[in-house]
Each structure stands twice: as C-alpha cells, then as structure tokens.
Motif scaffolding. Structure first.
Motif, PDB file in Angstrom:
ATOM      1  N   TRP A 218     128.368   7.162   3.092  1.00 30.23           N
ATOM      2  CA  TRP A 218     128.770   7.103   4.498  1.00 30.23           C
ATOM      3  C   TRP A 218     129.483   5.785   4.801  1.00 30.23           C
ATOM      4  O   TRP A 218     129.259   4.771   4.120  1.00 30.23           O
ATOM      5  CB  TRP A 218     127.534   7.190   5.413  1.00 30.23           C
ATOM      6  CG  TRP A 218     126.794   8.480   5.288  1.00 30.23           C
ATOM      7  CD1 TRP A 218     127.280   9.676   4.861  1.00 30.23           C
ATOM      8  CD2 TRP A 218     125.403   8.681   5.588  1.00 30.23           C
ATOM      9  NE1 TRP A 218     126.295  10.628   4.879  1.00 30.23           N
ATOM     10  CE2 TRP A 218     125.136  10.054   5.326  1.00 30.23           C
ATOM     11  CE3 TRP A 218     124.373   7.871   6.049  1.00 30.23           C
ATOM     12  CZ2 TRP A 218     123.874  10.604   5.496  1.00 30.23           C
ATOM     13  CZ3 TRP A 218     123.118   8.421   6.245  1.00 30.23           C
ATOM     14  CH2 TRP A 218     122.870   9.774   5.967  1.00 30.23           C
ATOM     15  N   ASP A 222     129.731   4.825  10.630  1.00 36.61           N
ATOM     16  CA  ASP A 222     128.816   5.952  10.826  1.00 36.61           C
ATOM     17  C   ASP A 222     127.360   5.522  10.706  1.00 36.61           C
ATOM     18  O   ASP A 222     126.500   5.986  11.452  1.00 36.61           O
ATOM     19  CB  ASP A 222     129.118   7.053   9.795  1.00 36.61           C
ATOM     20  CG  ASP A 222     130.443   7.752  10.106  1.00 36.61           C
ATOM     21  OD1 ASP A 222     130.925   7.593  11.245  1.00 36.61           O
ATOM     22  OD2 ASP A 222     130.981   8.417   9.212  1.00 36.61           O
ATOM     23  N   ILE A 223     127.090   4.631   9.768  1.00 35.64           N
ATOM     24  CA  ILE A 223     125.693   4.199   9.575  1.00 35.64           C
ATOM     25  C   ILE A 223     125.222   3.387  10.782  1.00 35.64           C
ATOM     26  O   ILE A 223     124.109   3.579  11.282  1.00 35.64           O
ATOM     27  CB  ILE A 223     125.558   3.382   8.272  1.00 35.64           C
ATOM     28  CG1 ILE A 223     125.847   4.286   7.064  1.00 35.64           C
ATOM     29  CG2 ILE A 223     124.162   2.759   8.161  1.00 35.64           C
ATOM     30  CD1 ILE A 223     126.042   3.537   5.763  1.00 35.64           C
ATOM     31  N   LEU A 226     124.141   5.404  13.744  1.00 33.31           N
ATOM     32  CA  LEU A 226     122.835   6.080  13.699  1.00 33.31           C
ATOM     33  C   LEU A 226     121.829   5.285  14.514  1.00 33.31           C
ATOM     34  O   LEU A 226     121.884   4.059  14.543  1.00 33.31           O
ATOM     35  CB  LEU A 226     122.313   6.141  12.254  1.00 33.31           C
ATOM     36  CG  LEU A 226     123.033   7.023  11.247  1.00 33.31           C
ATOM     37  CD1 LEU A 226     122.485   6.741   9.844  1.00 33.31           C
ATOM     38  CD2 LEU A 226     122.852   8.494  11.593  1.00 33.31           C
ATOM     39  N   SER A 227     120.883   5.973  15.138  1.00 31.10           N
ATOM     40  CA  SER A 227     119.822   5.246  15.843  1.00 31.10           C
ATOM     41  C   SER A 227     118.951   4.548  14.795  1.00 31.10           C
ATOM     42  O   SER A 227     118.888   4.997  13.641  1.00 31.10           O
ATOM     43  CB  SER A 227     118.975   6.216  16.658  1.00 31.10           C
ATOM     44  OG  SER A 227     118.212   7.020  15.779  1.00 31.10           O
ATOM     45  N   ARG A 230     116.619   6.980  12.995  1.00 35.57           N
ATOM     46  CA  ARG A 230     117.220   7.806  11.939  1.00 35.57           C
ATOM     47  C   ARG A 230     117.504   6.976  10.682  1.00 35.57           C
ATOM     48  O   ARG A 230     117.298   7.427   9.560  1.00 35.57           O
ATOM     49  CB  ARG A 230     118.535   8.419  12.431  1.00 35.57           C
ATOM     50  CG  ARG A 230     118.295   9.537  13.400  1.00 35.57           C
ATOM     51  CD  ARG A 230     119.589  10.240  13.709  1.00 35.57           C
ATOM     52  NE  ARG A 230     119.371  11.204  14.776  1.00 35.57           N
ATOM     53  CZ  ARG A 230     120.169  12.228  15.024  1.00 35.57           C
ATOM     54  NH1 ARG A 230     121.265  12.386  14.313  1.00 35.57           N
ATOM     55  NH2 ARG A 230     119.908  13.044  16.002  1.00 35.57           N
ATOM     56  N   ARG A 231     117.993   5.734  10.901  1.00 35.33           N
ATOM     57  CA  ARG A 231     118.276   4.869   9.747  1.00 35.33           C
ATOM     58  C   ARG A 231     117.013   4.663   8.913  1.00 35.33           C
ATOM     59  O   ARG A 231     117.031   4.762   7.699  1.00 35.33           O
ATOM     60  CB  ARG A 231     118.797   3.516  10.255  1.00 35.33           C
ATOM     61  CG  ARG A 231     120.212   3.233   9.796  1.00 35.33           C
ATOM     62  CD  ARG A 231     120.635   1.857  10.263  1.00 35.33           C
ATOM     63  NE  ARG A 231     121.249   1.902  11.578  1.00 35.33           N
ATOM     64  CZ  ARG A 231     121.306   0.867  12.411  1.00 35.33           C
ATOM     65  NH1 ARG A 231     120.776  -0.295  12.052  1.00 35.33           N
ATOM     66  NH2 ARG A 231     121.885   0.974  13.571  1.00 35.33           N
ATOM     67  N   TYR A 234     116.145   7.796   6.881  1.00 29.88           N
ATOM     68  CA  TYR A 234     116.973   7.987   5.674  1.00 29.88           C
ATOM     69  C   TYR A 234     116.614   6.958   4.603  1.00 29.88           C
ATOM     70  O   TYR A 234     116.535   7.279   3.423  1.00 29.88           O
ATOM     71  CB  TYR A 234     118.462   7.886   6.032  1.00 29.88           C
ATOM     72  CG  TYR A 234     118.991   9.123   6.717  1.00 29.88           C
ATOM     73  CD1 TYR A 234     118.981  10.357   6.065  1.00 29.88           C
ATOM     74  CD2 TYR A 234     119.509   9.051   8.010  1.00 29.88           C
ATOM     75  CE1 TYR A 234     119.460  11.498   6.704  1.00 29.88           C
ATOM     76  CE2 TYR A 234     119.996  10.187   8.649  1.00 29.88           C
ATOM     77  CZ  TYR A 234     119.964  11.409   7.993  1.00 29.88           C
ATOM     78  OH  TYR A 234     120.443  12.531   8.600  1.00 29.88           O
TER      79      TYR A 234
END
Ligand SMILES: [Zn+2]
Length: 244
Positions: A218, A222-223, A226-227, A230-231, A234
C-alpha cells in the motif's frame, strides 16, 4: 479545535524540524485552529498559546503527563506524573501600567512574534529583545527614557507583572525526590514537551507505514488515511503471520 489527520500532523512535524520553537507552536496551532488566522495565533500571549497547546496535547495524547527528571541533590531519577488540568494557571487581573519611583511604564504581554524575534537574536541579547518589545513606553519623570537604561529593580517589576498577568507562560512543577527527600521546582514547557512526544509519535507512525507498505504494497497516503484502530489490526495480523 479540530482533530488533525496523521498525514497533516506528520507534515507539520517534518517542516518543524528545520524551525525554531515558537514557529513550531504556530504551525501546530494553525493546523488545529483553522478558524483563527496565523496573525491572530501569533498575537496570542504565550500563556494563551500554551493553554491551547495543552488542549491539543489532551486531544492527541490524553490528559496524563508522565516524565522523568534527575534529582538535583542525589542524581536519582524521579518519576513525574501530572494531569494536564493541574498545569492550568489562572491569570491575575493586574494593570499593564507600572510605576516605580519616578519611572512610569506601559507593558504588553509577550507573544509568539516576540519569541521569534528573541530566538533570532544572540542568546545573551534575548532578554533585552523581549523587554524592548513588550515595554511599549518608558518614562522617567514624564520624559521618554531608553529601555536599556532602566534600573534592575524596574526590570524585575516588569518581569513580575508579566508573570502575574500571564502565568500560563511559566508553569512550575513542585517536585520531590523519594530517595533523598529533596524538594524543588522545575519549569514545564508544554511546547517542547509536546514536540518531543510528537517526534516519538512520528517515529512510531513511520515505522508502521514501513511495515504495512512492505507487507501489502500500500502507499504511504493510503496507510496514513487508515484509522489508528485499523492500522493496529493490520499490524497485529502481520505479527501473527508466520515468518517465511
Ligand atoms: Zn534525591
């Protein structure tokens, strides 16, 4: 105060690396107070600025402040824990005019423009630069007199009055050492504290970007979009993945 995105905050941090302290404060507040012009933020007294920086600190990292300090008596490391609420100071309503013997002075509070001017001067001249800027008029027996010729007692009265009018600009922590019992006071500067925390946050965030980009391909943009939740998820999945 609006919550900044990771991308914006990283940009302010990156630009601020090449700047001095007062400019960093302006950039941080400019990001989260879009309702105020840069000039309006620069004209806030340092106490008013620091009060907003405390708000920003609460927004980004919460109300609990932890730190370590060395005891001046025994060199032991002392843990500090305070709530941001305990660092809020109440200004005294005192006049901005001072009379001392036959001297009469008018003052204004120090703001970010004054600090930037002082930061640009040689260290031994900084105090004088601030005095020249925040004493708007000085008279001796009714006649204008140069600020450089004011006696020490008058300068002291000016400094005391500014401290009383804008106490948030000089927050002192009452500390004590559990090992030797020594008690002392230390200045707490919210701007340098927050800037250090921001540097640590930036290092963690960039490391997260690196790990996610390497694993999923990514983009940084985009990273960062992310909230944080979410980070973390992942990244947790990456940790659970068996290394090949
Ligand atoms: Zn000690």
């Amino acid at each position: 105060m609006r919550a900044p995105g990771s991308d914006e905050l990283l940009t302010v941090w990156e630009r601020g690396l090449g700047e001095k302290s007062a400019a960093r404060g302006l950039a941080l507040l400019g990001l989260v107070r879009p309702d105020m012009s840069v000039d309006a933020i620069a004209e806030l007294s340092i106490g008013a600025r620091d009060s907003m920086l405390l708000d920003l600190r609460e927004l980004l990292f919460g109300r609990r402040i932890l730190g370590l300090m060395e005891c001046p008596a025994c060199d032991d490391t002392v843990e500090i824990e305070v709530a941001t609420g305990d660092l809020r100071a109440v200004p005294l309503h005192e006049p901005t005019e001072i009379s001392w013997a036959t001297y009469d002075l008018s003052l204004r509070l120090i703001d970010s423009r004054d600090l930037m001017a002082a930061e640009g001067a040689r260290p031994e001249e900084r105090g004088q630069v601030l005095l020249e800027r925040c004493i708007s008029s000085a008279r001796l027996s009714g006649e204008p007199t140069p600020i450089s010729r004011l006696p020490g007692e008058v300068i002291e009265a000016v400094e005391d009055r500014i401290a009383a009018l804008d106490p948030q600009a000089d927050v002192q922590l009452a500390l004590s050492c559990p090992a030797c019992g020594r008690r002392w006071h230390a200045a707490f500067d919210i701007l340098s504290f927050l800037w250090t925390e921001l540097g640590e946050w930036a290092a963690r965030t960039l490391r997260d970007v690196h790990q996610l980009a390497a694993a999923y391909g990514w983009s940084e943009r985009d990273i960062l979009a992310l909230s944080p939740v979410r980070r973390r998820h992942y990244l947790g999945m990456l940790d659970a993945w068996p290394a090949s």
